[in-house]
Design an enzyme around this catalytic site. Structure first.
Site, short mmCIF file in Angstrom:
data_model
loop_
_atom_site.label_atom_id
_atom_site.label_comp_id
_atom_site.label_asym_id
_atom_site.label_seq_id
_atom_site.Cartn_x
_atom_site.Cartn_y
_atom_site.Cartn_z
N GLY A 78 0.95 -1.16 0.22
CA GLY A 78 -0.26 0.20 0.00
C GLY A 78 0.59 1.22 -0.38
O GLY A 78 1.73 1.29 -0.47
N SER A 79 -0.15 2.89 1.28
CA SER A 79 0.92 3.97 0.46
C SER A 79 2.59 3.79 1.09
O SER A 79 2.82 4.82 0.81
CB SER A 79 -0.22 5.10 1.20
OG SER A 79 -1.36 4.57 0.74
N THR A 80 3.01 3.15 2.05
CA THR A 80 4.27 2.96 2.45
C THR A 80 5.17 2.63 1.45
O THR A 80 6.93 2.84 1.67
CB THR A 80 4.73 1.64 3.51
OG1 THR A 80 3.73 0.38 3.19
CG2 THR A 80 3.69 2.17 4.54
N PHE A 81 5.05 2.56 -0.04
CA PHE A 81 5.71 2.07 -1.54
C PHE A 81 5.33 3.27 -2.09
O PHE A 81 6.19 3.59 -2.99
CB PHE A 81 4.93 1.15 -2.14
CG PHE A 81 5.76 0.53 -3.07
CD1 PHE A 81 7.26 -0.46 -2.84
CD2 PHE A 81 6.11 0.70 -3.87
CE1 PHE A 81 7.98 -0.92 -3.09
CE2 PHE A 81 6.70 0.49 -5.45
CZ PHE A 81 7.37 -0.66 -5.33
#
Length: 617
Positions: A335-338
């Site tokens: 998700g957004s941690t990427f």
């Protein structure tokens, strides 16, 4: 006188006549035998024939003896030599316990924490047929206080007609007290037991050994060769009675080097991470969670916690599924941690600058697939936003527009360069390679690239994601995560062996990664990561809330994985912290609410342990 002499002379002819008669009888007997055997007396030819037969027999016998000697010398010589040496010499192989495992701190100063150690234990057997005059009840009464078991239970066991095992893993002091009872029919068998003093605190990293003392999980499995010490046997001569000659035993044979396996773990951080994680798992009734703390310059794993876990001392009481460290073995969509990874790729390739602005309507369509922001229903369009605001607001649509500026083929090869479709190389077992769609699919299907832009459509383990963030934290160098520091001498802390370290490879520029670190600092100060903020300290971070993929593919409705990645300090990180919560429950279950507080607690522990002063009041 004359008469006597005549008498003597008269008897002389009589004696001669008797001798003559005896001679005649012997002659007659000889003539008779000669007549009987005269046809069997060998002639000269017969004697020659018989001598030839005897000579031939002797020659054959000598040839047989020679052939036997040759056979023994050439064919059985090595075997006979080994038998002789076995009778005259013996091989000694001293028993060495499995190496102990400790954390990263000094052994010489007694600061290191013991994670695993071998200790001598005993198994108590009873042979009822050898009890003699004592009854089973008498023996049970004597053993009950030492074994801390009821007399009735022991009496029932001791009443069997066959040998029974009464107790296993008895401590040496208990075994000595049992021996002091001098009871016939009892037998103490020496064994070794692996003990884990920290219990479940580091189980996912250390692992456990089975009844055969073979590692089955964690470092106990992956570092079996290092932990099971092997010593070359030494040959010692025997005397005529088969006893070893003590004077010929090499000096120092039984003195092994006091080396232990040292890990990179810091048990102080391990405890802080586990306590914070358990608090959030209970609060949000989550399925499971993990926390990873890395040193970005070296790839050293300072803490690796997974919950739920198990006690390796009693592993047989737990579900075997817990033995798999899912932070290392299970793939998920980050998700957004990427998103920081993608921004660093784009900046490094020159596809856009850190001041780039894109228009975010809140929702877009890629082909027939809708993509929208997590807050689209509440906020709608974000309008024109910068790269920093894309991270701060965690805008999916903004990320899609941003990554569309990058050539798809260049984008794909940049992901491969960072390590996709490969393993990280961690020295823990059962790691799978990360997964990226095939090149053809990535190039020809626009929605594939769009979903990768905000961290979906790819799969990697939590440890692999944390390793990718080390690249941004250390200025663009790819490092290998590892938990084994090496073999150290117990008394001097001298490192006698270390695993080969890969030379860090530059995969991103320092300028691109610095820009991302600045943007991640803003996420904590002003964006979705404010629950990780600590006054007076600069912390970088990024939240993540991703839909959860089912075992058969497709997203599971209502289920998500939340996460938060933090850099501390923000601009020159010495620590990368990743917290992941699997299937938290509740309307407010997001990365900012579930995982960010875990990272904050770990950073607070680091500040306290290292005595780090705040930058400002």
């Amino acid at each position: 006188m004359e008469d006597k002499s005549r008498a003597g002379l008269g008897r002389q002819p009589l004696q001669n006549s008797r001798q003559l008669a005896r001679w005649r009888r012997h002659r007659a007997e000889g003539s008779r035998l000669a007549r009987l055997w005269g046809d069997q007396i060998p002639t000269g030819q017969q004697l020659d024939f018989r001598l030839a037969v005897v000579g031939l027999a002797l020659a054959i016998a000598l040839m047989g003896v020679g052939a036997r000697l040759a056979y023994l010398q050439h064919h059985q010589g090595p075997t006979l030599k080994q038998r002789a040496e076995a009778q005259q010499r013996a091989q000694l192989r001293p028993f060495l316990p499995r190496r102990s495992i400790v954390d990263r701190h000094s052994l010489a100063r007694q600061q290191a924490e013991l994670l695993a150690v071998d200790r001598p234990v005993y198994t108590l057997w009873a042979h009822p047929r050898l009890f003699g005059k004592r009854t089973p009840q008498e023996i049970a009464t004597a053993l009950a206080p030492l074994l801390r078991r009821p007399v009735e239970e022991l009496t029932q066991q001791l009443s069997a007609t066959h040998s029974v095992r009464l107790e296993r893993w008895l401590a040496p002091e208990v075994a000595e007290r049992i021996q002091a009872l001098y009871l016939d029919g009892l037998e103490l068998v020496s064994e070794r037991q692996r003990v884990y003093p920290q219990k479940e605190m580091a189980a996912e990293v250390v692992g456990y050994v089975d009844l055969d003392h073979r590692g089955q999980a964690g470092v106990e499995y992956s570092q079996q060769a290092l932990l099971e010490r092997r010593v070359q046997p030494v040959t010692v001569p025997r005397d005529g009675y088969g006893q070893l000659l003590a004077a010929e035993v090499p000096e120092g044979l039984l003195q092994s080097g006091e080396t232990v396996l040292q890990l990179t773990l810091d048990m102080r951080l391990q405890r802080a991470a586990r306590a914070a994680l358990k608090t959030q798992l209970e609060r949000f009734r989550a399925l499971r969670g993990t926390v990873i703390v890395l040193q970005p310059q070296t790839g050293e794993i300072l803490a690796l916690v997974s919950e739920p876990t198990y006690d390796p001392n009693r592993y047989f009481e737990y579900d075997p599924a817990l033995f798999r460290n899912w932070a290392v073995t299970d793939l998920y969509e980050p998700g957004s941690t990427f998103k920081p990874i993608n921004i660093a790729i784009g900046l490094d390739a020159g596809a856009f600058t850190a001041e780039e602005r894109v228009y975010d309507p809140g929702q877009i369509w890629i082909g027939r697939w809708p993509i929208q922001n997590h807050d689209y229903r509440q906020r709608g369009a974000h309008g024109w936003i910068s790269v920093a605001e894309i991270l701060r607001l965690s805008s999916n649509v903004g990320m899609v527009h941003l990554m569309q500026k990058l050539d798809p083929r260049q984008y794909y090869h940049a992901l491969l360069r960072l390590g996709f479709n490969e393993r990280s190389g961690v020295d823990l077992p059962f790691e799978p390679p990360s997964r990226l769609k095939p090149l053809r699919q990535f190039l020809t299907v626009p929605v594939e690239r769009a979903t990768v832009a905000f961290g979906q459509g790819i799969a990697l383990t939590p440890l692999q994601l944390a390793t990718l963030h080390c690249i941004i934290a250390n200025g663009g160098l790819k490092v290998r995560p590892h938990v084994v520091r090496g073999l150290v001498e117990k008394d001097t802390d001298t490192l006698v062996w270390a695993p080969p370290q890969l030379t860090p490879v530059r995969v991103l520029s320092e300028e691109a990664t610095l820009a991302v670190r600045i943007q991640m600092r803003d996420v904590v100060d002003f964006g979705t990561g404010q629950l990780a903020k600590i006054e007076g300290y600069e912390i970088g971070g990024k939240t993540g809330t991703a839909q959860k993929v089912g075992p058969q593919g497709g997203y599971l409705p209502g289920k998500r994985i939340t996460s938060f990645v933090a850099y501390f300090p923000a601009l020159r990180p010495q620590y990368v912290i990743l917290a992941v919560i699997d299937e938290p429950k509740g309307e407010d279950a997001f990365g900012s609410t579930t995982a960010a507080p875990v990272a904050r607690s770990v950073i607070q522990e680091i500040i306290a342990l290292e005595g780090i002063r705040p930058n400002s009041p």
